[in-house]
Design a protein around this motif. Structure first.
Motif, PDB file in Angstrom:
ATOM      1  N   VAL A  36       0.800  -1.228   0.005  1.00  0.00           N
ATOM      2  CA  VAL A  36      -0.091   0.084  -0.043  1.00  0.00           C
ATOM      3  C   VAL A  36       0.867   1.426  -0.084  1.00  0.00           C
ATOM      4  CG1 VAL A  36      -2.010  -1.189   1.439  1.00  0.00           C
ATOM      5  CG2 VAL A  36      -0.263   0.274   2.654  1.00  0.00           C
ATOM      6  N   TYR A  37       2.139   1.179   0.230  1.00  0.00           N
ATOM      7  CA  TYR A  37       2.933   2.359   0.356  1.00  0.00           C
ATOM      8  C   TYR A  37       2.815   3.344  -0.790  1.00  0.00           C
ATOM      9  CZ  TYR A  37       7.363   5.017   0.453  1.00  0.00           C
ATOM     10  OH  TYR A  37       8.205   6.052   0.783  1.00  0.00           O
ATOM     11  N   LYS A  38       3.105   2.978  -2.057  1.00  0.00           N
ATOM     12  CA  LYS A  38       2.955   3.868  -3.094  1.00  0.00           C
ATOM     13  C   LYS A  38       1.550   4.373  -3.260  1.00  0.00           C
ATOM     14  CE  LYS A  38       7.335   3.532  -5.030  1.00  0.00           C
ATOM     15  NZ  LYS A  38       8.154   4.796  -5.041  1.00  0.00           N
ATOM     16  N   LEU A  39       0.485   3.841  -2.873  1.00  0.00           N
ATOM     17  CA  LEU A  39      -0.662   4.307  -3.023  1.00  0.00           C
ATOM     18  C   LEU A  39      -0.892   5.504  -2.257  1.00  0.00           C
ATOM     19  CD1 LEU A  39      -3.220   4.085  -4.804  1.00  0.00           C
ATOM     20  CD2 LEU A  39      -4.117   2.430  -2.922  1.00  0.00           C
ATOM     21  N   PHE A  40      -0.215   5.199  -0.936  1.00  0.00           N
ATOM     22  CA  PHE A  40      -0.363   6.083   0.045  1.00  0.00           C
ATOM     23  C   PHE A  40       0.310   7.375  -0.116  1.00  0.00           C
ATOM     24  CE2 PHE A  40       0.715   7.295   4.813  1.00  0.00           C
ATOM     25  CZ  PHE A  40      -0.459   7.931   4.817  1.00  0.00           C
ATOM     26  N   LYS A  53       2.800  13.676 -14.906  1.00  0.00           N
ATOM     27  CA  LYS A  53       3.745  14.692 -14.447  1.00  0.00           C
ATOM     28  C   LYS A  53       3.752  14.822 -13.104  1.00  0.00           C
ATOM     29  CE  LYS A  53       3.336  17.710 -18.447  1.00  0.00           C
ATOM     30  NZ  LYS A  53       3.092  19.375 -19.001  1.00  0.00           N
ATOM     31  N   ALA A  54       3.308  13.971 -12.218  1.00  0.00           N
ATOM     32  CA  ALA A  54       3.186  13.942 -10.725  1.00  0.00           C
ATOM     33  C   ALA A  54       4.625  13.428 -10.343  1.00  0.00           C
ATOM     34  CB  ALA A  54       1.998  13.410 -10.239  1.00  0.00           C
ATOM     35  N   ASN A  55       5.296  14.168  -9.523  1.00  0.00           N
ATOM     36  CA  ASN A  55       6.532  13.583  -8.986  1.00  0.00           C
ATOM     37  C   ASN A  55       6.676  13.596  -7.553  1.00  0.00           C
ATOM     38  OD1 ASN A  55       9.278  13.061  -8.432  1.00  0.00           O
ATOM     39  ND2 ASN A  55      10.096  15.067  -9.223  1.00  0.00           N
ATOM     40  N   LEU A  56       6.664  12.241  -7.199  1.00  0.00           N
ATOM     41  CA  LEU A  56       6.458  11.759  -5.927  1.00  0.00           C
ATOM     42  C   LEU A  56       7.574  11.558  -4.916  1.00  0.00           C
ATOM     43  CD1 LEU A  56       3.432   9.178  -6.019  1.00  0.00           C
ATOM     44  CD2 LEU A  56       3.297  11.793  -5.934  1.00  0.00           C
ATOM     45  N   SER A  57       8.747  11.613  -5.651  1.00  0.00           N
ATOM     46  CA  SER A  57      10.025  11.502  -5.234  1.00  0.00           C
ATOM     47  C   SER A  57      10.543  12.535  -4.044  1.00  0.00           C
ATOM     48  CB  SER A  57      11.417  11.730  -6.155  1.00  0.00           C
ATOM     49  OG  SER A  57      11.184  12.813  -6.749  1.00  0.00           O
ATOM     50  N   LYS A  80      10.751  13.453   1.817  1.00  0.00           N
ATOM     51  CA  LYS A  80      10.431  14.035   3.045  1.00  0.00           C
ATOM     52  C   LYS A  80       9.520  13.157   4.108  1.00  0.00           C
ATOM     53  CE  LYS A  80       6.538  17.325   4.486  1.00  0.00           C
ATOM     54  NZ  LYS A  80       5.419  18.031   3.665  1.00  0.00           N
ATOM     55  N   TYR A  81       8.923  12.372   3.590  1.00  0.00           N
ATOM     56  CA  TYR A  81       7.863  11.445   4.586  1.00  0.00           C
ATOM     57  C   TYR A  81       8.923  10.278   5.030  1.00  0.00           C
ATOM     58  CZ  TYR A  81       3.706  13.711   3.118  1.00  0.00           C
ATOM     59  OH  TYR A  81       2.723  14.614   2.779  1.00  0.00           O
ATOM     60  N   GLN A  82       9.799   9.979   4.413  1.00  0.00           N
ATOM     61  CA  GLN A  82      10.905   9.106   5.122  1.00  0.00           C
ATOM     62  C   GLN A  82      11.589   9.627   6.378  1.00  0.00           C
ATOM     63  OE1 GLN A  82      13.356   7.594   2.154  1.00  0.00           O
ATOM     64  NE2 GLN A  82      12.117   5.964   1.420  1.00  0.00           N
ATOM     65  N   LYS A  83      11.926  10.929   6.213  1.00  0.00           N
ATOM     66  CA  LYS A  83      12.569  11.484   7.346  1.00  0.00           C
ATOM     67  C   LYS A  83      11.430  11.580   8.475  1.00  0.00           C
ATOM     68  CE  LYS A  83      15.827  14.344   4.418  1.00  0.00           C
ATOM     69  NZ  LYS A  83      16.011  15.662   3.941  1.00  0.00           N
ATOM     70  N   MET A  84      10.212  11.498   8.345  1.00  0.00           N
ATOM     71  CA  MET A  84       9.258  11.367   9.267  1.00  0.00           C
ATOM     72  C   MET A  84       8.819  10.129   9.925  1.00  0.00           C
ATOM     73  SD  MET A  84       6.953  14.437   7.450  1.00  0.00           S
ATOM     74  CE  MET A  84       6.104  14.791   9.301  1.00  0.00           C
ATOM     75  N   THR A 139       6.831   0.909   7.194  1.00  0.00           N
ATOM     76  CA  THR A 139       5.923   1.240   8.135  1.00  0.00           C
ATOM     77  C   THR A 139       4.789   1.919   8.028  1.00  0.00           C
ATOM     78  OG1 THR A 139       7.270   3.364   8.265  1.00  0.00           O
ATOM     79  CG2 THR A 139       8.177   1.642   9.553  1.00  0.00           C
ATOM     80  N   THR A 140       4.421   1.813   6.798  1.00  0.00           N
ATOM     81  CA  THR A 140       3.091   2.423   6.273  1.00  0.00           C
ATOM     82  C   THR A 140       1.761   1.978   7.106  1.00  0.00           C
ATOM     83  OG1 THR A 140       3.849   2.326   3.900  1.00  0.00           O
ATOM     84  CG2 THR A 140       1.556   2.914   4.232  1.00  0.00           C
TER      85      THR A 140
END
Length: 318
Positions: A156-160, A221-225, A230-234, A240-241
């Motif tokens: 579910v990670y990428k979808l989240f 064109k959506a860039n989620l990288s 950002k969220y990995q740092k959190m 852990t999703t």
């Protein structure tokens, strides 16, 4: 004689003052307003662990300015202007932590879960394999919760990430309800725990991959990288999703899996005895309720970032 209505500000000011006086009369360190009665179990365990010599007066709901008994995070946040070390609130983060909502922190006398809700903490994967023994007195040799939740999270990670992207960009395009429906197992009666839930995970993966393909096609064109970094740092990672999505969904999923694990373990034990010989364990009457009791005891202090952040908040306030 007619008395003019009290303003909303004055109403909550006096209510906060009354809560502090009640706590003082009860010889408590502070009054704590939480969202609902179920939240008290979690937060009382937190403060008992970190402040064992202090007592706290918990409020699970209060009357709003119209006189109606009200619960939930909205009611808690109505006291924001009147919080202090003697009266503070404890709330579920929902998406507030990930979206970095301003003012939701211990400096403003607000404790939060840092996971989606308190239920996610009770579902921390490292402690789940032992629940079966505490419920049935038999070891769990049939299912690995740690591995299952790791695989579930990775699916579910990428979808989240897409969901978080749209929560900021345009919530209507991928709503919370749509996301929660996609990540939920469509169990009719009970989950299939064979091969560690492989059949259930494969069905979920197929449904989510279909949605991901649709999103990539519609929004090339959506860039989620940048979001991912950002969220990995959190603390949000592929493993852990499950800690950051709707806690009620995760809790229900873990509950149902535990129920099937306990049933299978007890059935295997029963089949291993023949004739009138009595098994050396007791099939606990009403053990389904015991699952709920044991899940609520599943807290692992210091084991992962979200629970450590709560500990830091406790030390900051006291």
């Amino acid at each position: 004689m007619f008395s003019p209505p009290v303003s909303k500000e004055k109403y909550y000011y006096h209510a906060a003052k009354r809560f502090m006086m009640d706590a003082q009369l009860l010889r408590c360190r502070a009054a704590i307003h939480v969202e609902d009665k179920d939240d008290i179990v979690f937060w009382s365990n937190i403060f008992k662990h970190f402040r064992p010599n202090d007592r706290f007066h918990f409020i699970a709901g209060s009357r709003n300015e119209r006189g109606h008994e009200t619960r939930g995070v909205t009611q808690c946040l109505k006291y924001v202007k009147y919080l202090n070390p003697k009266f503070f609130i404890c709330i579920d983060s929902d998406y507030r932590y990930l979206l970095q909502e301003q003012g939701i922190d211990v400096k403003h006398y607000i404790f939060q879960t840092y996971t989606y809700s308190f239920e996610n903490h009770h579902c921390y994967d490292k402690g789940l394999n032992e629940l079966c023994y505490r419920i049935t007195t038999l070891p769990n040799n049939v299912f690995d919760f740690h591995q299952f939740l790791k695989e579930y999270s990775n699916i579910v990670y990428k979808l989240f990430l897409w969901h978080l992207y749209f929560l900021v960009a345009d919530p209507k395009r991928f709503s919370i309800a749509d996301f929660n429906e996609l990540i939920s197992f469509q169990w009719q009666r009970r989950p299939d725990i064979r091969q560690n839930g492989r059949h259930e995970l494969n069905k979920l993966k197929g449904r989510i991959e279909q949605k991901l393909a649709q999103l990539r096609k519609n929004y090339p064109k959506a860039n989620l990288s940048i979001l991912e970094e950002k969220y990995q740092k959190m603390g949000l990672t592929p493993d852990t999703t499950y800690l950051f999505i709707r806690g009620h969904n995760i809790y229900d999923m873990v509950y149902m899996l535990n129920r099937e694990v306990c049933k299978k373990v007890l059935r295997i034990a029963k089949d291993s005895y023949s004739g009138s010989q009595q098994p050396p364990h007791v099939n606990l009457f009403g053990y389904r309720n015991s699952i709920d009791d044991q899940l609520k005891k599943n807290l692992h202090f210091g084991a992962y970032p979200a629970i450590r952040k709560i500990e830091e908040d406790v030390h900051l306030l006291f």
